[in-house]
Design a protein around this motif. Sequence first.
Motif, PDB file in Angstrom:
ATOM      1  N   SER A 147       0.818  -1.218   0.000  1.00 52.69           N
ATOM      2  CA  SER A 147       0.000   0.000   0.000  1.00 52.69           C
ATOM      3  C   SER A 147       0.850   1.265   0.000  1.00 52.69           C
ATOM      4  N   GLU A 148       0.226   2.339  -0.464  1.00 53.08           N
ATOM      5  CA  GLU A 148       0.800   3.681  -0.468  1.00 53.08           C
ATOM      6  C   GLU A 148      -0.338   4.661  -0.208  1.00 53.08           C
ATOM      7  N   ASP A 149       0.009   5.823   0.341  1.00 48.34           N
ATOM      8  CA  ASP A 149      -0.981   6.880   0.534  1.00 48.34           C
ATOM      9  C   ASP A 149      -0.671   8.036  -0.400  1.00 48.34           C
ATOM     10  N   SER A 150      -1.719   8.635  -0.924  1.00 46.13           N
ATOM     11  CA  SER A 150      -1.586   9.809  -1.791  1.00 46.13           C
ATOM     12  C   SER A 150      -2.707  10.783  -1.429  1.00 46.13           C
ATOM     13  N   GLY A 151      -2.398  11.696  -0.515  1.00 48.25           N
ATOM     14  CA  GLY A 151      -3.428  12.622  -0.040  1.00 48.25           C
ATOM     15  C   GLY A 151      -4.505  11.874   0.706  1.00 48.25           C
ATOM     16  N   LYS A 152      -5.758  12.085   0.350  1.00 47.39           N
ATOM     17  CA  LYS A 152      -6.853  11.386   1.022  1.00 47.39           C
ATOM     18  C   LYS A 152      -7.087   9.989   0.447  1.00 47.39           C
ATOM     19  N   TYR A 153      -6.326   9.622  -0.561  1.00 48.17           N
ATOM     20  CA  TYR A 153      -6.498   8.332  -1.235  1.00 48.17           C
ATOM     21  C   TYR A 153      -5.493   7.309  -0.699  1.00 48.17           C
ATOM     22  N   ARG A 154      -5.954   6.071  -0.567  1.00 51.26           N
ATOM     23  CA  ARG A 154      -5.083   4.959  -0.177  1.00 51.26           C
ATOM     24  C   ARG A 154      -5.034   3.985  -1.348  1.00 51.26           C
ATOM     25  N   ILE A 155      -3.809   3.754  -1.839  1.00 53.66           N
ATOM     26  CA  ILE A 155      -3.597   2.830  -2.961  1.00 53.66           C
ATOM     27  C   ILE A 155      -3.116   1.509  -2.371  1.00 53.66           C
ATOM     28  N   GLN A 156      -3.811   0.438  -2.686  1.00 52.55           N
ATOM     29  CA  GLN A 156      -3.452  -0.877  -2.148  1.00 52.55           C
ATOM     30  C   GLN A 156      -3.531  -1.908  -3.256  1.00 52.55           C
ATOM     31  N   TRP A 157      -2.578  -2.823  -3.270  1.00 55.97           N
ATOM     32  CA  TRP A 157      -2.636  -3.893  -4.251  1.00 55.97           C
ATOM     33  C   TRP A 157      -2.249  -5.220  -3.613  1.00 55.97           C
ATOM     34  N   ILE A 158      -2.894  -6.261  -4.112  1.00 53.31           N
ATOM     35  CA  ILE A 158      -2.652  -7.631  -3.654  1.00 53.31           C
ATOM     36  C   ILE A 158      -2.169  -8.426  -4.857  1.00 53.31           C
ATOM     37  N   VAL A 159      -1.044  -9.102  -4.663  1.00 52.11           N
ATOM     38  CA  VAL A 159      -0.411  -9.863  -5.745  1.00 52.11           C
ATOM     39  C   VAL A 159      -0.640 -11.356  -5.502  1.00 52.11           C
ATOM     40  N   THR A 160      -1.014 -12.052  -6.576  1.00 55.42           N
ATOM     41  CA  THR A 160      -1.204 -13.503  -6.522  1.00 55.42           C
ATOM     42  C   THR A 160      -0.406 -14.123  -7.661  1.00 55.42           C
ATOM     43  N   ASP A 161       0.430 -15.130  -7.312  1.00 60.55           N
ATOM     44  CA  ASP A 161       1.138 -15.867  -8.366  1.00 60.55           C
ATOM     45  C   ASP A 161       0.111 -16.644  -9.186  1.00 60.55           C
ATOM     46  N   THR A 162       0.300 -16.650 -10.512  1.00 53.82           N
ATOM     47  CA  THR A 162      -0.684 -17.252 -11.402  1.00 53.82           C
ATOM     48  C   THR A 162      -0.004 -18.182 -12.396  1.00 53.82           C
ATOM     49  N   PHE A 208       4.691 -20.648 -12.054  1.00 55.06           N
ATOM     50  CA  PHE A 208       4.002 -19.357 -11.920  1.00 55.06           C
ATOM     51  C   PHE A 208       4.696 -18.323 -12.787  1.00 55.06           C
ATOM     52  N   GLU A 209       4.264 -18.217 -14.041  1.00 51.63           N
ATOM     53  CA  GLU A 209       4.901 -17.303 -14.991  1.00 51.63           C
ATOM     54  C   GLU A 209       4.206 -15.936 -15.045  1.00 51.63           C
ATOM     55  N   SER A 210       3.159 -15.790 -14.238  1.00 51.62           N
ATOM     56  CA  SER A 210       2.416 -14.523 -14.226  1.00 51.62           C
ATOM     57  C   SER A 210       2.020 -14.160 -12.801  1.00 51.62           C
ATOM     58  N   LYS A 211       1.668 -12.908 -12.647  1.00 60.21           N
ATOM     59  CA  LYS A 211       1.155 -12.424 -11.362  1.00 60.21           C
ATOM     60  C   LYS A 211      -0.128 -11.648 -11.641  1.00 60.21           C
ATOM     61  N   THR A 212      -1.167 -11.956 -10.876  1.00 64.44           N
ATOM     62  CA  THR A 212      -2.415 -11.201 -10.960  1.00 64.44           C
ATOM     63  C   THR A 212      -2.367 -10.139  -9.875  1.00 64.44           C
ATOM     64  N   ILE A 213      -2.573  -8.909 -10.272  1.00 57.76           N
ATOM     65  CA  ILE A 213      -2.524  -7.797  -9.332  1.00 57.76           C
ATOM     66  C   ILE A 213      -3.919  -7.197  -9.224  1.00 57.76           C
ATOM     67  N   ASP A 214      -4.431  -7.166  -8.011  1.00 60.31           N
ATOM     68  CA  ASP A 214      -5.740  -6.579  -7.710  1.00 60.31           C
ATOM     69  C   ASP A 214      -5.457  -5.237  -7.030  1.00 60.31           C
ATOM     70  N   LEU A 215      -5.606  -4.152  -7.785  1.00 62.05           N
ATOM     71  CA  LEU A 215      -5.265  -2.806  -7.323  1.00 62.05           C
ATOM     72  C   LEU A 215      -6.537  -2.048  -6.937  1.00 62.05           C
ATOM     73  N   THR A 216      -6.539  -1.459  -5.739  1.00 63.49           N
ATOM     74  CA  THR A 216      -7.697  -0.711  -5.246  1.00 63.49           C
ATOM     75  C   THR A 216      -7.243   0.663  -4.771  1.00 63.49           C
ATOM     76  N   VAL A 217      -7.963   1.694  -5.189  1.00 63.87           N
ATOM     77  CA  VAL A 217      -7.753   3.047  -4.672  1.00 63.87           C
ATOM     78  C   VAL A 217      -9.018   3.411  -3.909  1.00 63.87           C
ATOM     79  N   GLY A 218      -8.868   3.663  -2.608  1.00 60.96           N
ATOM     80  CA  GLY A 218     -10.017   3.971  -1.773  1.00 60.96           C
ATOM     81  C   GLY A 218      -9.895   5.326  -1.114  1.00 60.96           C
ATOM     82  N   TRP A 219     -11.042   5.885  -0.715  1.00 61.67           N
ATOM     83  CA  TRP A 219     -11.082   7.160   0.000  1.00 61.67           C
ATOM     84  C   TRP A 219     -12.359   7.225   0.803  1.00 61.67           C
ATOM     85  N   LYS A 220     -12.348   8.058   1.818  1.00 58.63           N
ATOM     86  CA  LYS A 220     -13.545   8.265   2.641  1.00 58.63           C
ATOM     87  C   LYS A 220     -14.421   9.302   1.974  1.00 58.63           C
TER      88      LYS A 220
END
Length: 146
Positions: free
Chosen positions: A90-105, A113-125
């Motif tokens: 995760s990283e923060d950018s102002g009021k936004y929180r950037i988070q990603w989860i990596v899964t070997d695929t 596992f020749e690939s990685k699936t990345i689930d990226l979420t940007v959230g804010w209140k």
Amino acid sequence: MKRMHTMAKNRSTQRISSQAGFSLVEVLITLAIVAIGLLAVATLQVSANLSSRTSADISQASNLASSQMEVIMRLPFLHSALDPASNPHSEDSGKYRIQWIVTDTDLNADGLFESKTIDLTVGWKKLLTSEPSQKQVKIVFIKHDG
């Protein structure tokens, strides 16, 4: 004769004064109708401002998600930011929180596992609401080794 002329003049004045102008009830009803109309316009203005703010937040979050996806895609396949053992990243950018989860695929089912699936979420209140709700934008993408 003079007296009759005066009486006729008084009657004509009474008739004119009873027909001219508005009664207090008419004025109050008109003010009530105008007040209700102005209240409706003010409510619409507030609603439009909130919708505009929400649209701006979604656009900003989408831009941040896209930028972070491009950064991740440029990283080497074995970079620490792509290590599933360190989830969630995760990283923060102002009021936004950037988070990603990596899964070997394993896309071709060969056991590697020749690939990685990345689930990226940007959230804010979401601000200015009675309920503190979390809003988010999600992007799911695959990074291939090589």
